[in-house]
Design a protein around this motif. Structure first.
Motif, PDB file in Angstrom:
ATOM      1  N   PHE A   1      -9.540  11.699 -29.802  1.00 10.35           N
ATOM      2  CA  PHE A   1      -8.834  11.116 -31.054  1.00 10.35           C
ATOM      3  C   PHE A   1      -7.789   9.995 -30.985  1.00 10.35           C
ATOM      4  O   PHE A   1      -7.983   9.157 -32.004  1.00 10.35           O
ATOM      5  N   LYS A   2      -7.267  10.041 -29.678  1.00  8.20           N
ATOM      6  CA  LYS A   2      -6.411   8.794 -29.638  1.00  8.20           C
ATOM      7  C   LYS A   2      -7.193   7.457 -29.733  1.00  8.20           C
ATOM      8  O   LYS A   2      -6.575   6.378 -30.076  1.00  8.20           O
ATOM      9  N   ALA A   3      -8.599   7.515 -29.137  1.00  6.61           N
ATOM     10  CA  ALA A   3      -9.179   6.166 -29.027  1.00  6.61           C
ATOM     11  C   ALA A   3      -9.604   6.092 -30.241  1.00  6.61           C
ATOM     12  O   ALA A   3      -9.680   4.865 -30.670  1.00  6.61           O
ATOM     13  N   VAL A   4      -9.817   6.799 -31.122  1.00  7.32           N
ATOM     14  CA  VAL A   4     -10.217   6.550 -32.363  1.00  7.32           C
ATOM     15  C   VAL A   4      -9.085   6.058 -33.334  1.00  7.32           C
ATOM     16  O   VAL A   4      -9.350   4.949 -33.980  1.00  7.32           O
ATOM     17  N   LEU A   5      -7.566   6.392 -33.022  1.00  3.00           N
ATOM     18  CA  LEU A   5      -6.578   5.935 -33.535  1.00  3.00           C
ATOM     19  C   LEU A   5      -6.409   4.237 -33.271  1.00  3.00           C
ATOM     20  O   LEU A   5      -6.011   3.680 -33.840  1.00  3.00           O
ATOM     21  N   CYS A   6      -6.674   4.137 -31.867  1.00  2.00           N
ATOM     22  CA  CYS A   6      -6.674   2.779 -31.189  1.00  2.00           C
ATOM     23  C   CYS A   6      -7.531   1.910 -32.103  1.00  2.00           C
ATOM     24  O   CYS A   6      -7.011   0.712 -32.487  1.00  2.00           O
ATOM     25  N   ASN A   7      -8.981   2.487 -32.236  1.00  2.00           N
ATOM     26  CA  ASN A   7      -9.788   1.577 -32.944  1.00  2.00           C
ATOM     27  C   ASN A   7      -9.281   1.260 -34.606  1.00  2.00           C
ATOM     28  O   ASN A   7      -9.265   0.199 -35.039  1.00  2.00           O
ATOM     29  N   LYS A   8      -8.516   2.159 -34.957  1.00  2.00           N
ATOM     30  CA  LYS A   8      -8.098   2.006 -36.399  1.00  2.00           C
ATOM     31  C   LYS A   8      -6.963   1.320 -36.326  1.00  2.00           C
ATOM     32  O   LYS A   8      -6.830   0.392 -37.470  1.00  2.00           O
ATOM     33  N   TYR A   9      -6.196   1.132 -35.575  1.00  2.00           N
ATOM     34  CA  TYR A   9      -4.933   0.483 -35.638  1.00  2.00           C
ATOM     35  C   TYR A   9      -4.715  -0.796 -34.889  1.00  2.00           C
ATOM     36  O   TYR A   9      -3.813  -1.445 -34.995  1.00  2.00           O
ATOM     37  N   LYS A  10      -5.517  -1.032 -33.986  1.00  2.00           N
ATOM     38  CA  LYS A  10      -5.534  -2.152 -32.991  1.00  2.00           C
ATOM     39  C   LYS A  10      -5.251  -3.604 -33.541  1.00  2.00           C
ATOM     40  O   LYS A  10      -4.533  -4.310 -33.135  1.00  2.00           O
ATOM     41  N   THR A  11      -6.087  -3.747 -34.638  1.00  2.00           N
ATOM     42  CA  THR A  11      -5.847  -5.112 -35.144  1.00  2.00           C
ATOM     43  C   THR A  11      -4.818  -5.287 -36.343  1.00  2.00           C
ATOM     44  O   THR A  11      -4.862  -6.303 -37.175  1.00  2.00           O
ATOM     45  N   SER A  12      -4.231  -4.188 -36.846  1.00  2.00           N
ATOM     46  CA  SER A  12      -3.430  -4.150 -37.851  1.00  2.00           C
ATOM     47  C   SER A  12      -2.047  -4.116 -37.615  1.00  2.00           C
ATOM     48  O   SER A  12      -1.574  -3.586 -36.422  1.00  2.00           O
ATOM     49  N   LYS A  13      -1.066  -4.992 -38.350  1.00  2.00           N
ATOM     50  CA  LYS A  13       0.154  -4.851 -37.934  1.00  2.00           C
ATOM     51  C   LYS A  13       0.745  -3.916 -39.105  1.00  2.00           C
ATOM     52  O   LYS A  13       0.312  -4.430 -40.252  1.00  2.00           O
ATOM     53  N   ARG A  14       1.478  -2.998 -38.861  1.00  2.00           N
ATOM     54  CA  ARG A  14       2.081  -2.122 -39.833  1.00  2.00           C
ATOM     55  C   ARG A  14       2.819  -2.949 -40.728  1.00  2.00           C
ATOM     56  O   ARG A  14       3.939  -3.388 -40.510  1.00  2.00           O
ATOM     57  N   LYS A  15       2.661  -2.607 -42.211  1.00  2.00           N
ATOM     58  CA  LYS A  15       3.395  -3.104 -43.424  1.00  2.00           C
ATOM     59  C   LYS A  15       4.598  -2.395 -43.335  1.00  2.00           C
ATOM     60  O   LYS A  15       4.664  -1.229 -43.122  1.00  2.00           O
TER      61      LYS A  15
END
Length: 853
Positions: A383-397
């Motif tokens: 689950f956390k690996a999926v989250l890593c892929n989802k958020y790794k390139t994004s900077k939170r607005k």
């Protein structure tokens, strides 16, 4: 704001808000705009009319009813700021894809055949939780019934995880903030709170905006694609293995509960029959308990037919059952039966222990606990690996309050989990936003108006709750205002605001709604939750808590007789708790709560224990909480309908983890009530029960005997060689399946001598007749919680029971005997009619007569 029943597009442009009305004439669509009366004709190629959830008149009427009710209810909550009414007013359209559309139109959505089976459960799982999660992802609308202590929050978390992994938005709502906070806290405990936004009311949104945090470092959770695939394959394989062993774990739990119950019954049996069975009679080694019952049935059948146990029969019994002592067969029939009964208990207890050892060995060999822990860790890693892929390139607005509405779609990409109350979900983001999933927790406490608001922005909905716990509270004042509105719309009873929670409304509207009962229970001592299991859940719970030997799990304290309650306050019970129960049971420093039905008693208890760690509150306020020890102060001199409410009692009992102490008035009281059922159950478990001159019913023994006897009579499951008795048995079981009679069960051909405790009340002829092994009641209905006999039933064949016959004389004697022991008998003639009505009426009369006593 106007509510649109249809959407109007001209050349694919939405002009709904500009249109006064429209109609079709032939192949033309005639449109009149708001700013005039001129009619414009458009071809069907240019004009497109899209139906909404409110296109049908009935659905539109139900929505208007909900909206009008919201105006009243919202005004009751806050006269100056009717948010509820404004939320309904803001609804311009209800898409047909929303779950509210199904609710308003009374159409249950069909199964989604494209959904894949869920195999990853980052928060762990059991058999019914797994089924509930898979159902949530295969149906647009489903129900999860969550009895106390069955892990419904864990189930919700697994639904959240799988929704997020599939790129879906999910809103979790409840009628109370505590349930929502509980979900958030569990996410935070697992380092997942960055997925969630706690929104809803204005203050929550303000707090969220002011405290936005950057994303945590997720790089440590990265898995290369091949490594991810290998780990996923390993987790799925382990999930399949665990599913098989979960069945073994559940079987073990059921056997442990059966063992508890049969040991208790055997101790009652030994208490009634103080003379030990002849230990010189030896059955075959390792003989199944069912075979001992088979022997008992064989002996009875021979005796009924007047057959002797000759040499050939003795040889057969020796070969089959291992009985070598020929003197045994010269004993009186009742003694042979008694020895068989005693041996049955011993062998059944031995069998269960043997089966439990085998299951425990299998579970230990598999290392079940370690493998479940390993699987859960793997699932969480994936689950956390999926989250890593989802958020790794994004900077939170960082969002502003205004952007929650103007950029809702972007916001849920950052925060796919939205938490709110049912009341405020539509206020969280854009009024047009619709979530992929809405999970409504504590749905038995959510009213249909706020529930409808939540459903209005749900593509799929999972309804979580328990109709056996406390529902939403509707005040008399509110009921007085909203009932006339309901009557004015002439709609189905399931939409009545004053009597329905969201959960009960949906279940009444859709009797076939897909649902899963969470069966595995993890909170209470087995003997505490077994009361709720038998009383409220039809023995469907699987109790996985371990038996504790520290003191009695159930205690009854009766104050001295007298009318101690003044209104809704009973100082004598408070004094008993403070000066007697706590010192005697040494409860000073333990985790303890005191629950009571009434606010006045709560206030007095809180004052009495203000300088201690003891928490006191109403049962209603305790829902969702637990303590090691719970004391229930019933308050009433005579138990009231409010105190005796089954949902309230279910909640009160299931708050206790290790021990439940019930404090009641000491007046002699034979009322038939839910509280009396609890007292009888506790007395039976504690071996303090004495029911006048009648014995407790040994139902486990006689149900086993019935099963073997049925095999003898027929392979079709008949209970008697007489068809009239088979028909009556079916009718009795059907009547007892009614909600109001669930506490009763029935046994067939129950011996009279096993009922009677004191034969000295009988004349010599009556005593001889009652002691005869073949003198029985055709059916015995009993209270299964306290094993108390309540009604005998006889089926009288016309010719065999004719007036003046020998059997008629025996019938009269039997009635006379049972009258002396105050056990009512209901006789049915095979030439009679209206049997169902007569049986239901008699059971109700038994209930009412006890209420009046």
């Amino acid at each position: 704001m106007p509510l649109y029943r249809n959407l109007i597009y001209i050349d694919d442009k939405d002009i709904t808000y500009r249109v006064k009305h429209f109609r079709y004439e032939g192949d033309k669509c005639i449109v009149v705009y708001n700013n005039g009366s001129k009619e414009y004709a458009y071809s069907r190629e240019r004009a497109r009319i899209v139906s909404t959830a409110l296109s049908e008149d009935n659905a539109f009427g139900i929505f208007k009813y909900l909206k009008e009710t919201a105006e009243v209810v919202g005004r009751e909550l806050d006269e100056n700021n009717n948010i509820l009414a404004r939320s309904f007013e803001s609804i311009e359209q209800i898409p047909e894809e929303s779950v509210l559309s199904c609710y308003l139109n009374g159409t249950l959505p069909s199964e989604d055949t494209d959904t894949q089976k869920i195999d990853l459960f980052p928060f762990g799982f059991n058999t019914s939780q797994k089924a509930a999660v898979n159902l949530a992802f295969s149906r647009k609308l489903s129900v999860i019934e969550g009895p106390p202590g069955t892990g419904k929050t864990q189930t919700i978390l697994n639904i959240i995880a799988n929704a997020v992994m599939n790129g879906h938005s999910v809103a979790i709502v409840s009628s109370n903030n505590a349930a929502i906070q509980n979900v958030y806290d569990k996410l935070e405990k697992n380092g997942l709170e960055f997925l969630a936004a706690l929104l809803g009311k204005s203050q929550n949104k303000k707090d969220f905006i002011e405290n936005q945090k950057s994303l945590p470092h997720l790089s440590e959770f990265y898995l290369a694609p091949k490594k991810y695939d290998r780990l996923q394959e390993k987790a799925i394989k382990l999930s399949s293995q665990l599913t098989d062993y979960l069945e073994k774990k559940n079987k073990s739990a059921r056997l442990k509960m059966e063992l508890e119950n049969i040991i208790t019954e055997y101790q009652h049996f030994q208490k009634v029959y103080k003379e030990p069975a002849d230990s010189s009679i030896i059955f075959k080694k390792n003989l199944r308990a069912s075979s001992i019952l088979e022997f008992w049935v064989s002996i009875e059948n021979l005796a009924r037919r007047g057959k002797r146990i000759d040499f050939i029969k003795r040889i057969l019994f020796w070969l089959k059952f291992g009985i070598k002592n020929k003197e045994f067969f010269l004993k009186p029939l009742e003694e042979i039966i008694f020895i068989s009964q005693s041996k049955y208990y011993q062998n059944r207890i031995s069998e269960i222990n043997h089966d439990l050892r085998k299951l425990e060995m299998a579970l230990n060999k598999f290392s079940f606990d370690q493998k479940m822990e390993s699987y859960t860790a793997m699932s969480m890693q994936l689950f956390k690996a999926v989250l890593c892929n989802k958020y790794k390139t994004s900077k939170r607005k960082v969002y502003s309050i205004e952007e929650l509405r103007s950029k809702s779609a972007d916001f849920v990409l950052d925060y796919p989990v939205i938490l709110s109350t049912t009341y405020s979900l539509r206020l969280s983001l854009s009024n047009q936003f619709i979530y992929d999933y809405v999970i409504i927790d504590e749905a038995s406490q959510a009213d249909i108006v706020t529930g409808a608001l939540a459903l209005s922005c749900a593509k799929r909905a999972v309804i979580v709750g328990d109709n056996k716990q406390l529902p939403n509270v509707i005040t008399k004042n509110t009921k007085t205002q909203v009932d006339p509105i309901f009557k004015s719309y002439h709609i189905k009873e399931c939409y009545r605001y004053s009597t329905q929670s969201l959960l009960s409304s949906l279940q009444a509207l859709f009797p076939e709604i897909p649902k899963t009962l969470l069966q595995e229970h993890y909170r209470c001592h087995p003997k505490i939750i077994e009361f709720c299991n038998q009383k409220f859940y039809n023995n469907e719970l699987i109790i996985l808590t371990e038996h504790s030997q520290n003191g009695s799990p159930l205690l009854i304290y009766k104050t001295v007789a007298g009318n101690h309650a003044r209104g809704n306050l009973n100082q004598r019970q408070i004094d008993t708790i403070k000066d007697e129960i706590i010192p005697r049971e040494k409860l000073y420093s333990l985790d303890m709560g005191i629950v009571t039905p009434y606010r006045a008693q709560t206030n007095a208890l809180q004052l009495a224990f203000k300088d201690t760690n003891i928490k006191a509150d109403t049962v209603d306020k305790f829902q969702g909480r637990e303590n090691k020890i719970i004391i229930l102060s019933t308050v009433d001199n005579e138990i009231s309908e409010f105190t005796d409410n089954p949902n309230r009692l279910n909640v009160a009992v299931s708050r206790a983890i290790d021990q439940l102490i019930i404090v009641v008035n000491g007046n002699v009281d034979d009322r038939d009530s839910n509280i009396s059922d609890l007292i009888q159950y506790a007395e039976y478990q504690n071996f303090t029960v004495v029911h006048s001159e009648l014995n407790s019913v040994f139902d486990l023994l006689y149900k086993g005997f019935e099963a073997e006897r049925n095999k003898f009579i027929s392979k079709s499951g008949r209970v008697s060689e007489f068809e009239s008795e088979n028909l009556m048995y079916g009718l009795i079981k059907e009547v007892l399946s009614n909600e109001k009679f669930l506490k009763y069960d029935v046994l067939t051909h129950f011996p009279l001598r096993n009922l009677i405790r004191d034969f000295s009340l009988l004349e010599e002829e009556e005593s001889n007749y009652a002691k005869h092994p073949f003198t029985h009641l055709d059916f015995l209905i009993y209270n299964k919680l306290g094993k108390v006999p309540v009604l005998g039933i006889e089926v009288d064949g016309f010719s065999f029971h004719q007036k003046g016959s020998l059997q008629a004389e025996r019938d009269q004697m039997k009635d006379t005997i049972l009258k002396k022991f105050k056990l009512p008998v209901l006789r049915f003639s095979t030439t009679g009619s209206n049997e169902r009505k007569k049986l239901e009426s008699r059971l109700l009369r038994i209930h009412d007569s006890k209420l009046r006593s």
